[in-house]
Design a protein around this motif. Structure first.
Motif, PDB file in Angstrom:
ATOM      1  N   VAL A 165      52.116  32.558  44.361  1.00  0.00           N
ATOM      2  CA  VAL A 165      51.703  32.591  42.950  1.00  0.00           C
ATOM      3  C   VAL A 165      50.300  32.004  42.855  1.00  0.00           C
ATOM      4  CG1 VAL A 165      52.203  31.863  40.602  1.00  0.00           C
ATOM      5  CG2 VAL A 165      54.088  32.343  42.181  1.00  0.00           C
ATOM      6  N   ALA A 166      49.364  32.809  42.370  1.00  0.00           N
ATOM      7  CA  ALA A 166      47.962  32.376  42.305  1.00  0.00           C
ATOM      8  C   ALA A 166      47.572  31.848  40.929  1.00  0.00           C
ATOM      9  CB  ALA A 166      47.047  33.536  42.688  1.00  0.00           C
ATOM     10  N   ALA A 167      48.380  32.129  39.917  1.00  0.00           N
ATOM     11  CA  ALA A 167      48.135  31.603  38.571  1.00  0.00           C
ATOM     12  C   ALA A 167      49.414  31.764  37.762  1.00  0.00           C
ATOM     13  CB  ALA A 167      46.986  32.325  37.885  1.00  0.00           C
ATOM     14  N   TRP A 168      49.579  30.881  36.784  1.00  0.00           N
ATOM     15  CA  TRP A 168      50.734  30.915  35.904  1.00  0.00           C
ATOM     16  C   TRP A 168      50.262  31.118  34.464  1.00  0.00           C
ATOM     17  CZ3 TRP A 168      55.806  30.013  37.843  1.00  0.00           C
ATOM     18  CH2 TRP A 168      55.865  29.627  39.179  1.00  0.00           C
ATOM     19  N   VAL A 169      51.194  31.470  33.598  1.00  0.00           N
ATOM     20  CA  VAL A 169      50.914  31.555  32.172  1.00  0.00           C
ATOM     21  C   VAL A 169      52.132  31.003  31.446  1.00  0.00           C
ATOM     22  CG1 VAL A 169      51.823  33.911  31.916  1.00  0.00           C
ATOM     23  CG2 VAL A 169      50.110  33.061  30.289  1.00  0.00           C
ATOM     24  N   ASP A 170      51.914  30.410  30.288  1.00  0.00           N
ATOM     25  CA  ASP A 170      53.025  29.843  29.518  1.00  0.00           C
ATOM     26  C   ASP A 170      53.235  30.646  28.244  1.00  0.00           C
ATOM     27  OD1 ASP A 170      54.547  28.146  27.650  1.00  0.00           O
ATOM     28  OD2 ASP A 170      54.381  26.650  29.227  1.00  0.00           O
ATOM     29  N   HIS A 171      54.435  31.203  28.118  1.00  0.00           N
ATOM     30  CA  HIS A 171      54.832  31.917  26.901  1.00  0.00           C
ATOM     31  C   HIS A 171      56.289  31.547  26.625  1.00  0.00           C
ATOM     32  CE1 HIS A 171      54.952  35.006  23.821  1.00  0.00           C
ATOM     33  NE2 HIS A 171      56.014  35.557  24.393  1.00  0.00           N
ATOM     34  N   GLY A 172      56.457  30.376  26.047  1.00  0.00           N
ATOM     35  CA  GLY A 172      57.799  29.847  25.853  1.00  0.00           C
ATOM     36  C   GLY A 172      58.441  29.427  27.147  1.00  0.00           C
ATOM     37  N   GLY A 173      57.622  29.157  28.162  1.00  0.00           N
ATOM     38  CA  GLY A 173      58.052  28.849  29.521  1.00  0.00           C
ATOM     39  C   GLY A 173      57.072  29.473  30.490  1.00  0.00           C
ATOM     40  N   ALA A 174      56.959  28.892  31.676  1.00  0.00           N
ATOM     41  CA  ALA A 174      55.959  29.362  32.640  1.00  0.00           C
ATOM     42  C   ALA A 174      56.509  30.497  33.496  1.00  0.00           C
ATOM     43  CB  ALA A 174      55.518  28.220  33.541  1.00  0.00           C
ATOM     44  N   PHE A 175      55.643  31.470  33.775  1.00  0.00           N
ATOM     45  CA  PHE A 175      55.970  32.527  34.732  1.00  0.00           C
ATOM     46  C   PHE A 175      54.673  32.974  35.403  1.00  0.00           C
ATOM     47  CE2 PHE A 175      55.533  34.581  30.574  1.00  0.00           C
ATOM     48  CZ  PHE A 175      54.579  35.554  30.822  1.00  0.00           C
ATOM     49  N   PRO A 176      54.767  33.644  36.569  1.00  0.00           N
ATOM     50  CA  PRO A 176      53.558  34.014  37.304  1.00  0.00           C
ATOM     51  C   PRO A 176      52.692  35.018  36.551  1.00  0.00           C
ATOM     52  CG  PRO A 176      55.441  33.974  38.778  1.00  0.00           C
ATOM     53  CD  PRO A 176      55.986  33.860  37.381  1.00  0.00           C
ATOM     54  N   ALA A 177      51.389  34.738  36.532  1.00  0.00           N
ATOM     55  CA  ALA A 177      50.417  35.643  35.923  1.00  0.00           C
ATOM     56  C   ALA A 177      49.578  36.355  36.966  1.00  0.00           C
ATOM     57  CB  ALA A 177      49.492  34.869  34.977  1.00  0.00           C
ATOM     58  N   ALA A 178      49.553  35.803  38.193  1.00  0.00           N
ATOM     59  CA  ALA A 178      48.805  36.420  39.289  1.00  0.00           C
ATOM     60  C   ALA A 178      49.453  36.016  40.601  1.00  0.00           C
ATOM     61  CB  ALA A 178      47.346  35.980  39.272  1.00  0.00           C
ATOM     62  N   VAL A 179      49.384  36.920  41.577  1.00  0.00           N
ATOM     63  CA  VAL A 179      49.948  36.648  42.903  1.00  0.00           C
ATOM     64  C   VAL A 179      48.916  37.006  43.959  1.00  0.00           C
ATOM     65  CG1 VAL A 179      52.348  36.980  42.211  1.00  0.00           C
ATOM     66  CG2 VAL A 179      51.010  38.951  43.012  1.00  0.00           C
ATOM     67  N   ALA A 180      49.065  36.426  45.139  1.00  0.00           N
ATOM     68  CA  ALA A 180      48.164  36.744  46.248  1.00  0.00           C
ATOM     69  C   ALA A 180      48.845  36.416  47.562  1.00  0.00           C
ATOM     70  CB  ALA A 180      46.858  35.973  46.122  1.00  0.00           C
ATOM     71  N   ARG A 181      48.674  37.311  48.508  1.00  0.00           N
ATOM     72  CA  ARG A 181      49.164  37.092  49.863  1.00  0.00           C
ATOM     73  C   ARG A 181      48.263  37.865  50.817  1.00  0.00           C
ATOM     74  NH1 ARG A 181      54.660  39.372  52.780  1.00  0.00           N
ATOM     75  NH2 ARG A 181      54.695  37.873  54.508  1.00  0.00           N
ATOM     76  N   GLY A 182      47.458  37.153  51.582  1.00  0.00           N
ATOM     77  CA  GLY A 182      46.518  37.822  52.477  1.00  0.00           C
ATOM     78  C   GLY A 182      45.521  38.651  51.694  1.00  0.00           C
ATOM     79  N   ASN A 183      45.454  39.942  51.996  1.00  0.00           N
ATOM     80  CA  ASN A 183      44.510  40.840  51.327  1.00  0.00           C
ATOM     81  C   ASN A 183      45.104  41.508  50.096  1.00  0.00           C
ATOM     82  OD1 ASN A 183      46.175  42.255  53.316  1.00  0.00           O
ATOM     83  ND2 ASN A 183      45.097  44.099  52.646  1.00  0.00           N
ATOM     84  N   VAL A 184      46.325  41.102  49.716  1.00  0.00           N
ATOM     85  CA  VAL A 184      47.012  41.690  48.560  1.00  0.00           C
ATOM     86  C   VAL A 184      46.971  40.715  47.398  1.00  0.00           C
ATOM     87  CG1 VAL A 184      49.240  42.474  47.660  1.00  0.00           C
ATOM     88  CG2 VAL A 184      48.538  43.095  49.985  1.00  0.00           C
ATOM     89  N   ALA A 185      46.464  41.177  46.255  1.00  0.00           N
ATOM     90  CA  ALA A 185      46.440  40.367  45.047  1.00  0.00           C
ATOM     91  C   ALA A 185      46.923  41.214  43.881  1.00  0.00           C
ATOM     92  CB  ALA A 185      45.039  39.836  44.765  1.00  0.00           C
ATOM     93  N   GLY A 186      47.446  40.559  42.867  1.00  0.00           N
ATOM     94  CA  GLY A 186      47.903  41.282  41.686  1.00  0.00           C
ATOM     95  C   GLY A 186      47.835  40.402  40.461  1.00  0.00           C
ATOM     96  N   VAL A 187      47.621  41.027  39.318  1.00  0.00           N
ATOM     97  CA  VAL A 187      47.560  40.300  38.051  1.00  0.00           C
ATOM     98  C   VAL A 187      48.475  40.978  37.043  1.00  0.00           C
ATOM     99  CG1 VAL A 187      45.256  39.360  38.430  1.00  0.00           C
ATOM    100  CG2 VAL A 187      45.496  41.596  37.327  1.00  0.00           C
ATOM    101  N   GLN A 188      49.242  40.168  36.297  1.00  0.00           N
ATOM    102  CA  GLN A 188      50.137  40.707  35.281  1.00  0.00           C
ATOM    103  C   GLN A 188      49.365  41.118  34.031  1.00  0.00           C
ATOM    104  OE1 GLN A 188      53.667  41.358  35.376  1.00  0.00           O
ATOM    105  NE2 GLN A 188      52.781  42.495  33.664  1.00  0.00           N
ATOM    106  N   PHE A 189      48.271  40.447  33.755  1.00  0.00           N
ATOM    107  CA  PHE A 189      47.447  40.763  32.586  1.00  0.00           C
ATOM    108  C   PHE A 189      46.585  41.994  32.865  1.00  0.00           C
ATOM    109  CE2 PHE A 189      45.535  37.409  35.151  1.00  0.00           C
ATOM    110  CZ  PHE A 189      44.306  37.943  35.464  1.00  0.00           C
ATOM    111  N   HIS A 190      45.898  42.439  31.832  1.00  0.00           N
ATOM    112  CA  HIS A 190      45.035  43.615  31.947  1.00  0.00           C
ATOM    113  C   HIS A 190      43.569  43.187  31.944  1.00  0.00           C
ATOM    114  CE1 HIS A 190      47.931  46.955  31.466  1.00  0.00           C
ATOM    115  NE2 HIS A 190      48.634  46.056  30.811  1.00  0.00           N
ATOM    116  N   PRO A 191      42.914  43.113  33.102  1.00  0.00           N
ATOM    117  CA  PRO A 191      41.496  42.737  33.110  1.00  0.00           C
ATOM    118  C   PRO A 191      40.634  43.727  32.336  1.00  0.00           C
ATOM    119  CG  PRO A 191      42.218  43.439  35.295  1.00  0.00           C
ATOM    120  CD  PRO A 191      43.439  43.303  34.454  1.00  0.00           C
ATOM    121  N   GLU A 192      41.020  45.000  32.313  1.00  0.00           N
ATOM    122  CA  GLU A 192      40.232  46.007  31.600  1.00  0.00           C
ATOM    123  C   GLU A 192      40.288  45.820  30.089  1.00  0.00           C
ATOM    124  OE1 GLU A 192      44.335  47.883  31.783  1.00  0.00           O
ATOM    125  OE2 GLU A 192      43.111  46.539  33.008  1.00  0.00           O
TER     126      GLU A 192
END
Length: 210
Positions: A165-192
């Motif tokens: 888990v590379a970042a968290w977000v709180d919305h009535g409780g914490a959950f992952p907002a971004a993940v990363a492992r090696g060359n793989v990364a992902g974000v739950q939010f919309h950067p665009e």
């Protein structure tokens, strides 16, 4: 000039993502919207968007001949930088639990399940702007700081190992907002959709050397 394959598998805010990547690249990269396995294999970087239900997106993904094999080769074997956005991030999990169990790509072990805020006033779907917290991992994520990002979702990825888990977000409780492992990364939010902070993240991805 480096090339970025923005994967078109019939699901995702594709045109907005393309425009944001072009703007973030500022002439430093060619953004190629494609599901052509040969083009993907030649790409220097890969972005996988996604909007909707995990199962529908995975079925659309698997319906493109040669797409999964090409991504496995480029991302897992050749180690080229990968960014998943929203459901495109969720697809890297072991499985999704939306409308039953659906197998994911398995690049980051864990499940995608519905968020269940402890605060009854926190609505699901989670829609709107939220600041990131507890940033860690690659500077792709940590470099943007605790900037507010735009979210719209009901499900999130929960890795088996919190180290992914590379970042968290709180919305009535914490959950992952971004993940990363090696060359793989992902974000739950919309950067665009996240204005200057989102563009800053995409620009960092274009320079990321995992």
């Amino acid at each position: 000039m480096q090339s970025v394959a923005l994967i078109d598998y019939g699901s995702g805010n594709l045109r907005s993502a393309e425009k944001a990547l072009v703007r973030a690249a500022d002439g430093s990269a060619e953004i190629v919207v494609t599901c052509d396995p040969d083009l993907i294999r030649r790409a220097d970087r890969v972005v996988l968007p996604g909007v909707g239900a995990f199962r529908a997106c995975m079925e659309a993904f698997e319906s493109r001949p040669g797409l999964e094999d090409a991504l496995q080769e480029v991302v897992q074997q050749k180690g080229r930088p990968f960014l998943g956005i929203c459901v495109g991030m969720q697809l890297v999990a072991t499985r999704g639990l939306e409308f039953g169990e659906t197998k994911g790509l398995g690049w980051i072990p864990g499940d995608v399940r519905k968020i269940t805020p402890a605060d009854p006033h926190a609505k699901v779907p989670h829609m709107g702007w939220n600041a990131l917290t507890r940033l860690s991992g690659p500077d792709l994520i940590t470099g943007i700081g605790a900037s507010p990002m735009y979210f719209t979702h009901s499900f999130a990825i929960f890795p088996d190992d919190d180290a992914h888990v590379a970042a968290w977000v709180d919305h009535g409780g914490a959950f992952p907002a971004a993940v990363a492992r090696g060359n793989v990364a992902g974000v739950q939010f919309h950067p665009e959709k996240s204005q200057s902070a989102g563009l800053a993240l995409l620009a960092r991805f274009l320079e990321w050397r995992p």
